[in-house]
Enzyme design. Structure first.
Site, short mmCIF file in Angstrom:
data_model
loop_
_atom_site.label_atom_id
_atom_site.label_comp_id
_atom_site.label_asym_id
_atom_site.label_seq_id
_atom_site.Cartn_x
_atom_site.Cartn_y
_atom_site.Cartn_z
N HIS A 1 19.66 54.56 23.94
CA HIS A 1 19.80 54.45 22.48
C HIS A 1 19.66 55.87 21.92
O HIS A 1 18.94 56.69 22.49
CB HIS A 1 18.64 53.56 22.00
CG HIS A 1 18.68 53.16 20.56
ND1 HIS A 1 18.35 54.02 19.54
CD2 HIS A 1 18.97 51.98 19.98
CE1 HIS A 1 18.44 53.37 18.39
NE2 HIS A 1 18.82 52.13 18.63
N ASP B 1 11.52 53.47 27.42
CA ASP B 1 11.84 52.89 26.12
C ASP B 1 11.95 51.37 26.34
O ASP B 1 12.94 50.88 26.89
CB ASP B 1 13.17 53.50 25.63
CG ASP B 1 13.72 52.78 24.39
OD1 ASP B 1 13.16 51.75 23.99
OD2 ASP B 1 14.73 53.27 23.85
N GLN C 1 14.01 46.93 24.05
CA GLN C 1 14.78 45.71 24.32
C GLN C 1 14.11 44.82 25.36
O GLN C 1 14.57 43.71 25.60
CB GLN C 1 16.19 46.06 24.81
CG GLN C 1 17.08 46.65 23.74
CD GLN C 1 17.38 45.66 22.62
OE1 GLN C 1 17.42 44.46 22.81
NE2 GLN C 1 17.60 46.20 21.43
N LYS D 1 11.40 43.60 17.03
CA LYS D 1 12.35 42.94 17.94
C LYS D 1 11.67 41.84 18.76
O LYS D 1 12.30 41.17 19.55
CB LYS D 1 12.99 43.98 18.88
CG LYS D 1 13.90 44.95 18.12
CD LYS D 1 14.55 45.99 18.99
CE LYS D 1 15.40 46.92 18.11
NZ LYS D 1 16.01 48.02 18.86
N CYS E 1 24.27 52.39 18.36
CA CYS E 1 23.43 53.58 18.53
C CYS E 1 23.45 54.08 19.96
O CYS E 1 22.45 54.57 20.48
CB CYS E 1 21.99 53.34 18.10
SG CYS E 1 21.80 52.88 16.39
C1 LIG Z 1 16.08 49.29 18.71
C2 LIG Z 1 15.95 50.29 19.78
C3 LIG Z 1 15.33 51.52 19.57
C4 LIG Z 1 14.84 51.96 18.22
O1 LIG Z 1 13.86 51.11 17.71
P1 LIG Z 1 13.36 51.29 16.20
O2 LIG Z 1 12.60 50.02 15.96
O3 LIG Z 1 14.58 51.42 15.34
O4 LIG Z 1 12.50 52.51 16.16
C5 LIG Z 1 15.22 52.38 20.63
N1 LIG Z 1 15.66 52.05 21.84
C6 LIG Z 1 16.26 50.87 22.10
C7 LIG Z 1 16.70 50.55 23.48
C8 LIG Z 1 16.43 49.96 21.06
O5 LIG Z 1 17.03 48.80 21.31
#
Ligand SMILES: *Cc1c(COP(=O)(O)O)cnc(C)c1O
Length: 404
Positions: A121, A198, A201, A224, A362
């Site tokens: 992302h 990260d 997801q 999320k 993104c």
């Molecule tokens: C949504 C997402 C982000 C960013 O998350 P925010 O809540 O907008 O800070 C970063 N990495 C991944 C893989 C995402 O799906």
């Protein structure tokens, strides 16, 4: 088995109509919907214990502080962190990643290397690029294959004693591919590099075990995973959090302030300057409790069925191509139809009540790899049903007829 209708009744937004049609919400990868218990907990905080935390001796302040710290403890147990002070409240994944890249600005030297993946992302690309620009470090990128999987041999050939940080997502937001992060972490540690995962997801679908993974940092967002927006968590190993300098200066993060020198507070407060999203932090704990009550095994089982059903039904449409065909996948289907722009399909099916994401998600480097402007992404949650998928498939067929 989950009683999906009972679960759906817990999410008030799901019974809405949109454009005169029952809402089919398949944009869970962008943000999940919230159950009533989470919505109620936000109101309850403001109705009953609203006060600033860690500051006052008065009763409400103590109640709010206790609730906030109880929530931190819930997160600690949920991700199996060794200490509660390794769990930092943030405003989301983006904030967590920037906290780490900011810290590494004082550690990296020119010529050091940072490895990111092609599946990231933008939130997990741009902060590292900024860090490299600031320090003279070099950004290296793990490539993907046609199935959207990271190429492990290429990753291993990028690793060297110059590698200081490796960062990769647990699950790709654009394709749904689940990355072999345990292996990636092990290989990075073998050359002495730190690893940030990260997990934005991943946390809606599974319970990460940060000690078993042995990652150095794990960042995710609350919104999320059925929690409020503006909440998130950065897990960091104690030794790393002690080593990194604070991200922001301000109240709450200090031991003593004089104009000659300020000493910083102990973890986790060193990284939690200013008044945080107190209600959000507390209610993130409520959301985690909720997900655990539903049960991650049940969640995964339901989502696997939805993914299989969607994949099979969509592929029956002529000219439809799915991106991210690797074996190990979360409940995300990213697709296009030959000769039709994803945005046009997204707009038409929205009129039919179906919410999907269209665009680059993104993650422009992935779209560049496949030479496409974007995809239509349907991302499923445990509260979605096969009937909803059938509605989407019918809507996509209708859109295809209209546009071709
Ligand atoms: C949504 C997402 C982000 C960013 O998350 P925010 O809540 O907008 O800070 C970063 N990495 C991944 C893989 C995402 O799906």
């Amino acid at each position: 088995m989950l009683d999906i209708q009972k679960i759906r009744a817990e999410f008030p937004i799901l019974s809405q109509t949109v454009n005169g049609k029952p809402l089919v919400y398949f944009d869970n990868g962008a943000t999940s919907q919230k159950p009533q218990i989470v919505i109620d907990a936000i109101a309850k905080y403001y109705q009953e214990i609203n006060a600033n935390i860690h500051r006052g001796v008065h009763t409400l302040s103590q109640l709010a502080t206790d609730a906030y710290e109880i929530s931190r403890g819930k997160v600690q147990h949920h991700i199996n962190a060794k200490f509660a002070h390794e769990v930092l409240f943030t405003s989301g994944t983006t904030h967590g990643i920037n906290l780490v890249t900011n810290g590494f600005a004082s550690i990296l030297k020119p010529g050091d290397e940072v490895i990111v993946s092609s599946l990231e992302h933008h939130s997990n690309i741009v902060p590292w690029q900024m860090l490299c620009e600031k320090t003279g470090a070099v950004l290296r990128v793990i490539p993907i294959n046609e199935d959207g999987e990271l190429i492990m041999e290429a990753y291993e050939s990028l690793l060297s004693e110059k590698t200081k940080v490796v960062t990769v997502n647990h699950i790709s937001n654009a394709l749904g591919i689940i990355n072999p992060i345990k292996y990636i972490i092990e290989k990075a540690h073998a050359v002495g590099a730190a690893v940030l995962i990260d997990g934005a997801q991943a946390v809606p679908h599974l319970k990460p075990d940060v000690q078993d993974l042995d990652c150095d940092f794990y960042a995710f967002s609350g919104h999320k995973m059925c929690g409020p927006t503006g909440t998130g968590i950065l897990y960091g190993k104690e030794a790393w959090l002690n080593k990194l300098p604070p991200y922001q200066g301000g109240g709450e993060m200090i031991k003593e302030v004089t104009f000659e020198k300020t000493t910083y507070a102990d973890l986790p407060h060193k990284f939690e300057a200013g008044t945080p999203n107190i209600a959000g932090g507390i209610v993130l704990g409520t959301a985690i409790d909720y997900l655990n009550t539903v049960g991650f095994e049940n969640i995964q089982k339901q989502e696997e069925e939805l993914l299989a059903h969607a994949t099979k039904s969509l592929l029956e449409i002529e000219g439809l191509k799915i991106y991210g065909t690797g074996k190990n996948k979360a409940s995300v289907v990213s697709f296009n139809i030959d000769g039709i722009h994803p945005y046009d399909i997204g707009s038409i099916i929205d009129k039919l009540g179906i919410a999907v994401r269209t665009g680059h998600h993104c993650a422009q480097p992935i779209m560049n790899f496949f030479c496409i402007p974007g995809t239509i992404r349907a991302s499923f949650s445990f509260y979605n049903t096969k009937e909803e998928i059938d509605l989407m498939v019918e809507a996509v067929k209708k859109a295809k007829t209209m546009l071709s």
